[in-house]
Write a protein that holds these residues in place. Structure first.
Motif, PDB file in Angstrom:
ATOM      1  N   LEU A  88      45.027  37.354  46.103  1.00 13.00           N
ATOM      2  CA  LEU A  88      45.400  37.703  44.724  1.00 13.00           C
ATOM      3  C   LEU A  88      45.105  36.605  43.711  1.00 13.00           C
ATOM      4  N   VAL A  89      44.647  35.443  44.164  1.00 11.02           N
ATOM      5  CA  VAL A  89      44.404  34.319  43.259  1.00 11.02           C
ATOM      6  C   VAL A  89      43.417  34.734  42.171  1.00 11.02           C
ATOM      7  N   LYS A  90      43.734  34.375  40.951  1.00 15.54           N
ATOM      8  CA  LYS A  90      42.980  34.656  39.715  1.00 15.54           C
ATOM      9  C   LYS A  90      43.161  36.075  39.191  1.00 15.54           C
ATOM     10  N   ALA A  91      43.925  36.922  39.871  1.00 19.20           N
ATOM     11  CA  ALA A  91      44.185  38.271  39.359  1.00 19.20           C
ATOM     12  C   ALA A  91      45.053  38.173  38.103  1.00 19.20           C
ATOM     13  N   ILE A  92      44.789  39.054  37.153  1.00 23.07           N
ATOM     14  CA  ILE A  92      45.565  39.103  35.912  1.00 23.07           C
ATOM     15  C   ILE A  92      46.521  40.284  36.001  1.00 23.07           C
ATOM     16  N   LEU A  93      47.767  40.053  35.569  1.00 23.54           N
ATOM     17  CA  LEU A  93      48.810  41.076  35.617  1.00 23.54           C
ATOM     18  C   LEU A  93      48.939  41.767  34.263  1.00 23.54           C
ATOM     19  N   TRP A  94      48.866  43.091  34.278  1.00 20.99           N
ATOM     20  CA  TRP A  94      48.974  43.906  33.067  1.00 20.99           C
ATOM     21  C   TRP A  94      50.153  44.854  33.222  1.00 20.99           C
ATOM     22  N   VAL A  95      50.807  45.163  32.121  1.00 20.67           N
ATOM     23  CA  VAL A  95      51.940  46.078  32.134  1.00 20.67           C
ATOM     24  C   VAL A  95      51.748  47.095  31.014  1.00 20.67           C
TER      25      VAL A  95
END
Length: 186
Positions: A88-95
């Motif tokens: 998951l490294v470098k993944a961006i979290l969106w909501v």
């Protein structure tokens, strides 16, 4: 009759920096000013990851969020060890965000609420907001005027009125921000 749902926008709230420890923990870079309220157990996030990643457009659910040595650390359901966490490294979290959700601050806007608004100076539209740049000292509104862009400090002295409902922001820029000043070398 059922009212139409309000439009949703995705807000970027964090980015995975690296795996932390052996039990699936991840250190985060935060893009939210309320991490303790945003990353509660059960909260879900859509991941922005490369297309070749198995995490591309997948969702993750928070199992636990805590602070370790002043760094935000998160655990997701189904991520139980360091090897899995490293994927998951470098993944961006969106909501998902509903536009009609009230902000706790009266003078706070999300970037997507500002982009595209007309910029009005002395009663005349001079351009539109192309983007918002977040700098250490203050935010900047990048105003598109024809082919050029002008950086406007997003402070109340220069931007006294923001009216998303009216699709405009009013500016009172200092001399020289939008036009060339005459040389006084005579």
């Amino acid at each position: 009759m059922v009212a139409a749902a309000s439009p949703k926008n995705q807000l970027r709230v964090g980015r995975v920096l690296k795996a932390h420890g052996l039990k699936g923990a991840l250190k985060l870079e935060l893009y939210t000013d309320d991490p303790d309220g945003r990353f509660v157990p059960g909260a879900s996030f859509t991941l922005q990851a490369p297309e070749q990643s198995r995490w591309h457009r997948q969702t993750v659910t928070v199992r636990e969020f805590r602070w370790m040595n002043a760094s935000p650390v998160i655990f997701f359901e189904g991520i139980e060890d360091r090897t899995e966490a490293e994927t998951l490294v470098k993944a961006i979290l969106w909501v998902d965000h509903q536009d009609d959700q009230a902000s706790a601050e009266p003078d706070a806007w999300y970037d997507h609420q500002l982009i595209g608004l007309d910029v009005v100076r002395d009663g005349t539209a001079v351009g539109s907001i192309a983007r918002v740049e977040h700098m250490p000292a203050q935010d900047l509104l990048i105003v598109k005027i024809g082919e050029r862009e002008v950086m406007v400090p997003f402070v109340s002295a220069i931007v006294p009125e923001v009216d998303p409902a009216g699709c405009r922001v009013v500016i009172t820029p200092p001399a020289g921000l939008f036009e060339e000043l005459a040389d006084d070398d005579q």
